[in-house]
Design a protein around this motif. Structure first.
Motif, PDB file in Angstrom:
ATOM      1  N   LEU A 185      34.297  -0.522  16.000  1.00 18.84           N
ATOM      2  CA  LEU A 185      34.238  -0.823  17.428  1.00 18.84           C
ATOM      3  C   LEU A 185      34.199  -2.326  17.676  1.00 18.84           C
ATOM      4  N   SER A 199      33.174  -4.587  30.832  1.00 17.07           N
ATOM      5  CA  SER A 199      33.611  -4.742  29.448  1.00 17.07           C
ATOM      6  C   SER A 199      34.799  -3.848  29.137  1.00 17.07           C
ATOM      7  N   HIS A 227      33.710  -4.702  21.089  1.00 19.78           N
ATOM      8  CA  HIS A 227      33.315  -4.663  22.488  1.00 19.78           C
ATOM      9  C   HIS A 227      33.564  -6.048  23.072  1.00 19.78           C
ATOM     10  N   ALA A 256      28.808  -2.607  16.904  1.00 19.32           N
ATOM     11  CA  ALA A 256      30.109  -3.154  17.276  1.00 19.32           C
ATOM     12  C   ALA A 256      30.104  -4.660  17.100  1.00 19.32           C
ATOM     13  N   MET A 284      36.209  -1.866  25.527  1.00 23.19           N
ATOM     14  CA  MET A 284      35.868  -1.549  24.141  1.00 23.19           C
ATOM     15  C   MET A 284      37.101  -0.981  23.462  1.00 23.19           C
ATOM     16  N   VAL A 336      30.759  -7.738  19.079  1.00 26.99           N
ATOM     17  CA  VAL A 336      30.762  -7.971  20.527  1.00 26.99           C
ATOM     18  C   VAL A 336      31.255  -9.393  20.783  1.00 26.99           C
TER      19      VAL A 336
END
Length: 156
Positions: A145, A135, A147, A100, A137, A102
């Protein structure tokens, strides 16, 4: 020789890591370059800093940037494409490779509300990951993805 055995061997441990490396960008292959640029601009606040073509691989690209993070959205129009692996968390960790993008925010609640207002696909919203971290997502329109971590919480 297996990777772990190679890196644990005495001959390898004497070698110095490559000096001077630094992060330039993360690259994400996309199907519709213009639509994905528009989504990253509107939803996550990225701006285009460079557009062009990589002749060596027949791909068009847009370098987008926000908050010191640079993403390269790259597309090969007219070529066969496979969609992103959409295995849902936590089973996505069983698929090897990058997981992902992030990001981090100082106000997870407000960011989560703003993402919802954009109608993004939410995997989970403002959920605890452990005692120190919450978090949200989401997925971008092509299934990648993203996040978003909130600030690290004090743990007693």
């Amino acid at each position: 020789m297996r990777i772990k055995e190679h890196f644990m061997s005495a001959s390898h441990s004497a070698q110095k890591p490559t000096a001077g490396l630094r992060l330039h960008n993360f690259a994400v292959a996309v199907g519709d370059l213009n639509a994905m640029v528009a989504w990253y601009e509107a939803v996550l606040g990225f701006g285009v800093v460079e557009r062009g073509r990589f002749d060596a691989v027949g791909a068009d690209y847009a370098m987008i940037e926000q908050g010191g993070l640079r993403l390269e959205l790259v597309s090969r129009p007219g070529h066969a494409q496979r969609p992103a692996d959409r295995t849902a968390p936590p089973e996505h960790l069983g698929v090897l490779g990058w997981k992902a993008l992030v990001l981090e925010t100082d106000d997870l609640h407000a960011t989560t509300e703003a993402l919802a207002a954009h109608g993004v696909e939410t995997v989970w919203a403002d959920q605890p990951l452990n005692a120190a971290r919450r978090s949200t997502m989401i997925r971008d329109p092509e299934g990648n993805l993203i996040h978003v971590f909130g600030p690290r919480l004090a743990v007693a």
